[in-house]
Design a protein around this motif. Structure first.
Motif, PDB file in Angstrom:
ATOM      1  N   THR A  64      -2.623   2.697   3.390  1.00 50.94           N
ATOM      2  CA  THR A  64      -3.239   1.585   2.841  1.00 50.94           C
ATOM      3  C   THR A  64      -2.598   0.102   2.880  1.00 50.94           C
ATOM      4  OG1 THR A  64      -2.509   2.086   0.597  1.00 50.94           O
ATOM      5  CG2 THR A  64      -4.741   3.461   1.350  1.00 50.94           C
ATOM      6  N   GLY A  70       0.889  -1.107   0.033  1.00 55.38           N
ATOM      7  CA  GLY A  70      -0.034   0.088   0.060  1.00 55.38           C
ATOM      8  C   GLY A  70       0.766   1.080  -0.108  1.00 55.38           C
ATOM      9  N   GLU A 119      -7.985  -2.094  -2.132  1.00 53.99           N
ATOM     10  CA  GLU A 119      -7.372  -1.273  -1.300  1.00 53.99           C
ATOM     11  C   GLU A 119      -8.056  -1.174  -0.019  1.00 53.99           C
ATOM     12  OE1 GLU A 119      -4.686   2.261  -2.593  1.00 53.99           O
ATOM     13  OE2 GLU A 119      -6.737   2.587  -2.835  1.00 53.99           O
ATOM     14  N   ARG A 120      -7.416  -0.947   0.819  1.00 57.15           N
ATOM     15  CA  ARG A 120      -8.149  -0.984   2.159  1.00 57.15           C
ATOM     16  C   ARG A 120      -7.485   0.249   3.087  1.00 57.15           C
ATOM     17  NH1 ARG A 120      -9.004  -6.135   5.372  1.00 57.15           N
ATOM     18  NH2 ARG A 120     -10.410  -6.577   3.693  1.00 57.15           N
ATOM     19  N   ILE A 121      -8.025   1.143   3.488  1.00 57.91           N
ATOM     20  CA  ILE A 121      -7.449   2.086   4.271  1.00 57.91           C
ATOM     21  C   ILE A 121      -7.557   1.911   5.774  1.00 57.91           C
ATOM     22  CG2 ILE A 121      -9.334   3.458   4.380  1.00 57.91           C
ATOM     23  CD1 ILE A 121      -6.031   5.125   3.966  1.00 57.91           C
TER      24      ILE A 121
END
Length: 476
Positions: A138, A120, A467-469
């Protein structure tokens, strides 16, 4: 000749279904193998095995790398046998099949390397008023179960382009190869198992799009579909899968521009090679060539000379350059399109002769946008040539197509090259080469009815992960 039977690799087991299809040698016309055909229960078991494997097996990036790297090595170990398998089930010349195996090994190796590079990025949320004490970044996480639907024309490498990045990203896979050429994908699954891939992470189902493909599209346990095929089937798949992610590579009628300052010898060499390779059955095969009127006559002469020198016929002969099409039915269709174009005013400069499923490499002049050989994807060893006078008009003509996968331009003029790069509405512009250039690590995908999303291991992994925050409150 012994006819081998292939069961379906599902959940680490070889599954029989009570039904089977025949796989034919596309040149000799005889049955070379039978393959179990999936029914609805089999498809359900395959997706269940993939879902279960995804939930219970957590391979580290290095473990994924190791398995894929070993698979690449096994592919090269089996190169001769795999090439013979590809030639038998597709009709591809043996020299091209050997190259396909080598490229498949490279695709898998690149995917292995990319498994170690998934990452990320930092997000400067602390710059927002009121978020001064927070830090954010991320991460990329696997989507889950990936359904890969692969085409007949490049049955090993295009399967690898879907399977290897999906596994590198940490997903589980259900693959449905084309019914005409299922053997390569099954053998790839066997080699991955030999390389140490845990049971259930790769499952193979075989059957028609109307049945097996439809059942897969309706299964909510699948998080992403990656499909190569026709726009009509791709559109239906997108409709059936709703809000789930779909990567579509839907073909083209790729164009090449031969500008007035082009190296004509180079252009003719590459256009002859890349219009008719794999009997023209490549999504980025050269189908339309726009030739500046100042170089029309010498280029047409050169291209015809080089095309007539191509050897078409027995794909098992090492000297053959153009083998049979996937079926006599498809060769008859292409022959019909040629005759329709001729009746509408086109001229056959060479070729146009069919012997069973072998269609001689064909050059047409005097074609126009209304002819199927120009406006549709012919997927055959046929290329149409048209004149142009100014580059603006030529680019507009290229862009009139509903497709937009790749295009090429031959020119010594940097301004013309960059104008083509900026203005051609395609996914890739190839300068001083034909449209049918693809390195396996590059991003590959089209616009308009050629689809959306990118292949190429690095880019496919991006598509096959979410995609993960992550935001961390550091306190006051």
């Amino acid at each position: 000749m012994t006819i081998k039977h292939y069961a379906l690799p599902i959940g680490g087991e070889l599954m029989e279904t009570g039904a089977a299809l025949d796989v034919y040698d596309k040149y000799r016309g005889r049955v070379i193998a039978t393959v179990a055909v999936a029914d609805r229960r089999t498809v359900d078991l395959a997706v269940a095995a993939a879902s279960r494997a995804f939930e219970t097996i957590r391979l580290s990036p290095y473990e994924r790398f190791s398995i894929l790297k070993r698979t690449s090595e096994l592919l090269l170990r089996e190169k001769k046998a795999l090439a013979e398998l590809i030639t038998a089930e597709t009709g591809k010349p043996i020299a091209d099949s050997l190259t396909e195996v080598e490229r498949t090994a490279q695709t898998v190796e690149i995917s292995a390397e990319e498994a170690k590079r998934i990452h990320g990025e930092g997000v400067p949320v602390e710059s927002a008023p009121g978020a001064e004490n927070r830090m954010a970044f991320t991460i990329r996480v696997p989507i889950g179960v990936v359904c890969a639907i692969t085409p007949f024309n490049v049955p090993l490498n295009l399967a690898a382009h879907k399977i290897a990045p999906a596994l590198a990203a940490g997903n589980a896979v259900v693959v449905k190869p084309a019914s005409a050429t299922p053997l390569s994908a099954i053998r790839l699954a066997q080699l991955m198992e030999e390389a140490g891939l845990p049971k259930g992470l790769l499952n193979v189902v075989v059957g028609s799009g109307e049945t097996v493909g439809s059942w897969l599209a309706q299964d909510p346990r699948i998080g992403l579909y990656t499909f190569t095929g026709s726009p009509e089937v791709g559109r239906r798949l997108k409709q059936d899968t709703g809000l789930r992610n779909v990567l579509l590579e839907l073909g083209s009628n790729s164009a090449v521009i031969v500008h007035e300052d082009a190296d004509l010898e180079l252009a003719a060499d590459l256009c002859a090679a890349k219009s008719f390779a794999n009997a023209g059955q490549v999504c980025i095969s050269v189908q339309r060539i726009y030739v500046h009127d100042r170089v029309w006559e010498p280029f047409v002469g050169l291209l015809a000379e080089k095309t007539k020198a191509l050897i078409a016929g027995d794909p098992y002969d090492a000297s053959t350059q153009v083998g049979p099409m996937i079926s006599e039915k498809e060769a008859i269709r292409a022959e019909r399109w040629i005759k329709e174009a001729e009746s509408a005013g086109a001229t056959i400069e060479c070729g146009g002769i069919r012997n069973g499923s072998v269609l001689q490499p064909t050059i047409l002049t005097g074609v126009d946008d209304a002819m199927k050989v120009v406006c549709e994807e012919i997927f055959a060893p046929v290329v149409g040539l048209m004149k142009y006078r100014d580059l603006d008009g030529c680019i507009a003509a290229v862009n009139r197509s509903r497709y937009g996968l790749q295009a090429g331009i031959f020119t010594r003029n940097a301004e013309a090259a960059f104008r083509a790069a900026r203005e051609l509405r395609v996914g890739g512009v190839i300068i001083n080469d034909a449209s049918q250039f693809r390195a396996d690590q590059m991003p590959y995908g089209g616009v308009k009815e050629s689809g959306w999303g990118k292949e190429g291991p690095k880019y496919a992994i991006r598509e096959m992960t979410e995609e993960r925050i992550v935001v961390w409150n550091l306190g006051t």
